[in-house]
Design an enzyme around this catalytic site. Structure first.
Site, PDB file in Angstrom:
ATOM      1  N   GLY A   1       0.809  -1.215   0.000  1.00  0.00           N
ATOM      2  CA  GLY A   1       0.000   0.000   0.000  1.00  0.00           C
ATOM      3  C   GLY A   1       0.842   1.265   0.000  1.00  0.00           C
ATOM      4  O   GLY A   1       0.425   2.291   0.507  1.00  0.00           O
TER       5      GLY A   1
ATOM      6  N   GLY B   1       1.647   2.737  -2.729  1.00  0.00           N
ATOM      7  CA  GLY B   1       1.244   3.539  -3.889  1.00  0.00           C
ATOM      8  C   GLY B   1       1.972   3.179  -5.165  1.00  0.00           C
ATOM      9  O   GLY B   1       2.313   4.055  -5.956  1.00  0.00           O
ATOM     10  N   SER B   2       2.194   1.877  -5.399  1.00  0.00           N
ATOM     11  CA  SER B   2       2.950   1.494  -6.593  1.00  0.00           C
ATOM     12  C   SER B   2       2.195   1.837  -7.880  1.00  0.00           C
ATOM     13  O   SER B   2       2.831   2.193  -8.882  1.00  0.00           O
ATOM     14  CB  SER B   2       3.315   0.018  -6.562  1.00  0.00           C
ATOM     15  N   SER B   3       0.865   1.788  -7.863  1.00  0.00           N
ATOM     16  CA  SER B   3       0.111   2.113  -9.088  1.00  0.00           C
ATOM     17  C   SER B   3       0.288   3.581  -9.443  1.00  0.00           C
ATOM     18  O   SER B   3       0.529   3.931 -10.598  1.00  0.00           O
ATOM     19  CB  SER B   3      -1.376   1.852  -8.909  1.00  0.00           C
TER      20      SER B   3
ATOM     21  N   ALA C   1       2.729   5.532  -8.538  1.00  0.00           N
ATOM     22  CA  ALA C   1       4.127   5.750  -8.950  1.00  0.00           C
ATOM     23  C   ALA C   1       4.313   5.284 -10.397  1.00  0.00           C
ATOM     24  O   ALA C   1       5.047   5.926 -11.167  1.00  0.00           O
ATOM     25  CB  ALA C   1       5.074   5.016  -8.012  1.00  0.00           C
TER      26      ALA C   1
ATOM     27  N   ASP D   1      -1.291  10.645  -3.350  1.00  0.00           N
ATOM     28  CA  ASP D   1      -0.196   9.715  -3.648  1.00  0.00           C
ATOM     29  C   ASP D   1       0.506  10.082  -4.961  1.00  0.00           C
ATOM     30  O   ASP D   1       1.706   9.878  -5.118  1.00  0.00           O
ATOM     31  CB  ASP D   1      -0.669   8.250  -3.659  1.00  0.00           C
TER      32      ASP D   1
END
Ligand code: MEV
Length: 323
Positions: free
Chosen positions: A108, A110-112, A114, A155
């Site tokens: 969680g 925030g890879s999406s 990023a 994010d």
């Protein structure tokens, strides 16, 4: 063949989750673990994507079919970002993208978000298009919004600008808070938060009990304003107290859980200045700010309470070119 490599950091919400979705302010910090994205131009008019961390292998999509047919979950953010960028800047050749992440998408961090930010930054670099951080933010936020609907975009701001930010009104206000890296520890609950569902539940509460929920949001806003000042003064004791208050408000919004509470109390009882859930709640992570001398004790306490302690550097650089 032109090759570009970019990276963007993950994020941690320090104060103000949920109320930020409804245009109140929050404080977010960018964390050391980064998502890396490689891009090169190819002859055919297709998007090729390899993202092993999210189980995407040699995925191919003709440019004129972007966002049509089935899209694997792991490809959604990047494909949408490519489509939004090419609608705006008219790309006339195909690209191949590969990503690898220092952090698990499970956490969680925030890879999406990023990955959307990295895609837009890399496309601008590879096609020689001048793009400001604000334009990267706007396109990545559009991407996020197209996919997720109701969300604050904090994010995205962390991935673009890095550092520690005061963020409000879905990105109308983004201000850097000039602060050092915080002595912070994360407790991962080992359970996933389903952010969109939890955000929806809070929106339903707001509709059902507008006076109660709006006054909670106003109180959280006050904590965030105070928190900004506490960070500028580097008053970690005060910042910890504000985190504890914020945790109480999040509990009353219904986004706390037993495991989060266990980890929060474990940290507080082992000497943290303050501890709270961070992000959507229910699962994912809690955070504690603590004196450096107490860090090991807190790590053990989180472990014994059933969590996974993660030490992390905060306040790191936003999206950047790596070559
Ligand atoms: C999730 O990490 C944070 C929330 O405030 C959602 C959002 O800001 O979009 C719950």
């Amino acid at each position: 063949m032109k090759k570009i490599k970019v990276s963007a950091p993950g994020k941690l919400m320090l104060l103000g989750e949920h109320s930020v979705v409804h245009k109140h302010p929050c404080i977010v910090t960018a964390v050391e673990q980064r998502l890396y994205l490689n891009m090169h131009i190819i002859k055919d008019d297709i998007l090729i994507l390899n993202a092993p961390d999210v189980k995407v292998k040699n995925y191919k999509k003709p440019f004129n079919k972007l966002l049509q047919n089935d899209i694997p979950k792991g490809a959604l953010y990047i494909e949408t970002a490519v489509k939004n960028f090419s609608d705006e800047y008219k790309i006339d050749t195909g690209i191949s993208i590969s990503t690898n992440s220092e952090f698990s998408s499970k956490l969680g961090f925030g890879s999406s978000s990023a990955s959307a930010v990295c895609t837009i930054k890399a496309l601008a670099e590879i096609f020689g298009i001048k793009i400001t951080p604000r334009q990267v933010f706007n396109l990545a936020y559009k991407t996020h919004f197209d996919i997720r609907g109701l969300s604050s975009g904090f994010d995205i701001a962390a991935a673009v600008y890095g550092k520690t930010l005061f963020y409000s009104k879905r990105g109308e206000i983004i201000k850097k808070i000039d602060v050092e890296s915080l002595p912070l520890i994360i407790g991962y609950t080992k359970t996933k938060a389903h952010t969109a569902d939890i955000v929806e539940k809070v929106a339903e509460k707001l509709e059902k009990y507008p006076n109660v929920v709006n006054s909670i949001f106003d109180s959280i806003s006050y904590l965030v304003q105070k928190g900004k000042k506490a960070l500028l003064d580097y008053d970690l004791k005060l910042f910890g107290d504000l985190m504890n208050f914020n945790q109480g408000y999040l509990e009353s919004l219904g986004v706390n859980s037993l495991i989060l509470s266990k980890l929060v109390y474990a940290a507080r009882n082992s000497g943290a200045f303050g501890a709270k859930l961070s992000g959507a709640g229910i699962g994912d992570n809690m955070i504690a700010v603590a004196p450096k001398s107490k860090m090991n004790q807190i790590e053990n306490a989180i472990l014994n309470a059933g969590g996974e302690p993660i030490k992390i550097k905060t306040n790191v650089e936003g999206v950047r070119l790596e070559n």
